[in-house]
Motif scaffolding. Structure first.
Motif, short mmCIF file in Angstrom:
data_model
loop_
_atom_site.label_atom_id
_atom_site.label_comp_id
_atom_site.label_asym_id
_atom_site.label_seq_id
_atom_site.Cartn_x
_atom_site.Cartn_y
_atom_site.Cartn_z
N SER A 167 0.49 5.36 0.77
CA SER A 167 -0.42 6.35 1.34
C SER A 167 -0.54 7.56 0.43
CB SER A 167 0.09 6.80 2.72
OG SER A 167 1.24 7.62 2.57
N GLU A 176 -1.88 7.76 9.16
CA GLU A 176 -0.65 7.96 8.38
C GLU A 176 0.26 8.97 9.06
OE1 GLU A 176 0.91 9.60 4.05
OE2 GLU A 176 -1.08 10.11 4.82
N THR A 179 0.83 -1.21 0.00
CA THR A 179 0.00 0.00 0.00
C THR A 179 0.86 1.26 0.00
OG1 THR A 179 -1.83 -1.09 1.13
CG2 THR A 179 -1.67 1.29 1.39
N GLU A 221 4.13 0.87 2.25
CA GLU A 221 3.96 -0.19 3.25
C GLU A 221 5.24 -0.99 3.45
OE1 GLU A 221 1.22 -4.20 4.01
OE2 GLU A 221 0.94 -2.99 2.20
N SER A 262 -4.28 4.14 4.58
CA SER A 262 -5.22 4.96 3.82
C SER A 262 -5.93 5.99 4.69
CB SER A 262 -6.26 4.07 3.14
OG SER A 262 -6.88 3.20 4.09
N ALA A 283 -5.31 -1.07 4.11
CA ALA A 283 -5.79 0.04 3.29
C ALA A 283 -7.25 -0.18 2.97
CB ALA A 283 -4.98 0.16 2.00
#
Length: 640
Positions: free
Chosen positions: A425, A605, A423, A431, A600, A489
């Motif tokens: 962001s 984050e 993933t 990730e 996400s 996510a």
């Protein structure tokens, strides 16, 4: 002026022009292609090169599951245009290098062995067309690594390493190549070919497009365990038969790809695996038989995975200690990993509430309102605003209670890596970087508080490791626990929380089966919406379900309680769940996959960008693990 004078003047002018042209010619592999020594920025080659680079960067800015085959093909074609134009040595050489890397990456992502052959061809073109390029060394090493690690082709790897030594005899690469050849020496001298094909196959069986092809056979082996992966171009049926220490797999209506003709497979020294032999019996109904020979076979299991099609065989030795205990692994630079993450779901129970059945788990966890700081690890950052004295006291308390665990080896698996970013962001956090940092911190806790426990990382740098190999590493090393770390996510930016999975496909709800299918997904297909969900084996394949469920509950409790002490929303309890993640399939020890946060979610984050919060995640994982270890320590003591 006399004619002779004019001729002399003209000749001087020509010489001057030639000297001038040679002087301003672009420097091969110059550090800066946009410098004055390179072709002007307005040239077609430079514009095409920049365009290809933009496509490549855009490709790598997206998670693997969001990339399609066409995305790769566009970037490959753009570099191909530069190569075909071939007006500038710099752009042509680097385009060949980058194109080769993209082909290799695409092969990792799709499991298509034919793409590895294309990557080798591209590297070869670079060596032939630009023999003095600084990219030649990387090309030679790339070819050798593909043969050794991806194709596991003994003769191809040996030839590539020999060529590398010939080009750079005094280099560090040459010393490494000689060491590899020394490891191959016995197999090169004493072993016949492993792929035996019929005359019918030699006439071009690949023209029969309706027949699945056997494209490759890979293996990962230690002294008491081996995993063999049979790669196929399409779905087929298979049968299995055991004869002592030999297991035979027969593929129905399948033929061997011509890329395997004459192949001898690399088999690690001092490993359980003795030899793999492929027999193509096209004249007898287009069947292929694969004989897997081991030194000592106690048990085995097989299962099939799709997208791409492959059969996985796990073999376990009947005795321990008879072989050299040092296992051989392919260097985990390349391979593929997961896909899209879990989508938004209904709100789960509030943080700290794991249900009545988990109250004991919660009560047995150490207090983690303050950070757990590994002793002797001054470089590890503390949680922000926490009293140092309390942290030291808590660390000493855990250290005092941690000794004597029957667990001797733990494998920590940071998800993704290399070209598989996982993933990404909204602000560009990947990730793969996050989970590697958390995994290293978790390793520090375990090593400090349990010095007698060996901690093995499936990757300790930004490298790509195949999902099948991650499990094989744990099995080959005889791990007692396996913990895979990921970040979540969702299309919903408000989705948050933590969840922990263990393998029990038969009991997994459809929602979690779909989550696992996305996590296991390879390169996205442009027609993915038309494809059915991949099918998974409805077996646990040696995974100890009861122990894995218990470990998952401890890990989940640690995450909910530890992260929740600082950010209850981030630690919303999404529960302990079952799902057939490929990275857990075939694990012979209690194994879990932890989703430690949502990249996400903008608020999550922001926290994840900070070292202290990552430290808290690692501390929370360790708190759950520590409670599990202490529980097992007590159980062991009672048994005695």
């Amino acid at each position: 002026m006399e004619p002779s004078g004019r001729y002399k003047l003209m000749a001087s002018g020509i010489v001057f022009a030639l000297v001038f042209c040679l002087t301003v010619r672009p420097v091969l592999n110059a550090a800066d292609p946009n410098s004055s020594s390179s072709t002007a920025d307005s040239s077609l080659a430079s514009r095409l090169f920049r365009y290809a680079g933009d496509l490549g960067r855009a490709l790598h800015e997206r998670p693997l599951e969001e990339r399609s085959a066409n995305d790769y093909l566009r970037a490959l074609d753009a570099y191909g245009q530069v190569i075909r134009l071939n007006t500038d040595n710099y752009y042509s050489a680097e385009s060949l290098a980058r194109r080769s890397e993209l082909l290799r990456e695409m092969a990792d992502a799709t499991g298509d062995s034919a793409l590895y052959q294309q990557a080798i061809k591209s590297y070869r073109n670079l060596i032939v067309e630009h023999p003095h390029s600084s990219f030649v060394g990387d090309a030679l090493m790339g070819i050798a690594q593909i043969y050794e690690e991806n194709l596991q082709d003994l003769d191809g790897a040996a030839a590539a390493y020999t060529e590398l030594i010939s080009h750079f005899p005094q280099s560090v690469l040459a010393r490494e190549a000689r060491a590899v050849l020394a490891r191959f020496e016995v197999q090169l001298k004493n072993r016949p070919g492993d792929v035996i094909v019929s005359s019918d196959s030699l006439r071009g069986s690949e023209a029969r497009l309706e027949v699945p092809l056997l494209t490759n056979v890979r293996n990962f082996s230690g002294p008491e365990y081996a995993r063999v992966v049979i790669d196929l171009s399409g779905e087929t049926r298979y049968t299995q038969r055991r004869d002592g220490n030999r297991l035979s797999i027969q593929l129905s209506n399948t033929v061997v790809s011509s890329s395997l003709y004459g192949r001898r497979f690399i088999v690690g020294d001092a490993s359980l695996l003795k030899r793999i032999v492929v027999r193509d019996r096209a004249s007898a109904g287009a069947d292929v038989q694969i004989d897997i020979e081991v030194w000592s076979l106690a048990s085995y299991s097989t299962f099939m995975l799709s997208d791409p099609e492959r059969i996985i065989i796990d073999l376990h030795a009947s005795g321990a200690g008879s072989l050299n205990p040092a296992p051989r692994f392919a260097r985990p630079d390349h391979a593929l990993a997961a896909g899209a993450k879990t989508e938004a779901r209904e709100v789960q129970p509030r943080a700290g509430n794991l249900g009545a059945s988990n109250k004991g788990t919660l009560m047995s966890l150490p207090e983690i309102g303050e950070p757990i700081v590994p002793l002797g690890s001054p470089a590890t950052p503390n949680i922000a605003n926490s009293p140092a004295s309390a942290a030291q006291a808590l660390s000493a308390k855990i250290d005092a209670n941690a000794g004597g665990s029957p667990i001797k080896r733990i494998v920590i698996d940071p998800g993704h890596g290399g070209h598989d970013t996982g993933t990404i962001s909204a602000n560009g956090m990947r990730e793969k970087d996050l989970v590697l940092d958390v995994a290293r911190r978790l390793r520090a806790y375990v090593k400090s508080n349990y010095p007698e426990i060996e901690v093995v990382m499936t990757r300790d740098s930004d490298r790509f490791v195949a999902l099948e190999e991650r499990t094989a590493i744990a099995n080959s090393r005889g791990a007692d626990l396996f913990i895979s770390i990921h970040a979540n996510a969702s299309p919903s930016r408000v989705a948050s929380g933590v969840e922990t999975f263990f393998l029990s496909p038969d009991r997994a709800p459809a929602e979690d089966l779909q989550a696992a299918a996305r996590e296991n997904a390879k390169l996205a297909s442009d027609k993915a919406a038309d494809k059915p969900e991949p099918m998974f084996a409805s077996v646990t394949v040696g995974n100890r379900v009861t122990e894995s469920r218990e470990l998952a509950r401890y890990i989940q409790a640690g995450l909910v309680r530890g992260i929740g002490a600082q950010s209850p929303r981030t630690a919303m309890n999404r529960g302990v769940k079952h799902a057939p993640f490929v990275v857990l399939l075939g694990a012979a020890m209690p194994s879990v996959l932890a989703e430690v946060s949502f990249l996400s979610n903008p608020k999550d984050e922001a926290l994840l960008q900070t070292g202290p919060f990552r430290e808290r995640i690692a501390a929370s994982l360790f708190a759950g693990l520590n409670a599990y270890l202490k529980k097992n320590q007590k159980s062991e003591a009672k048994a005695k």
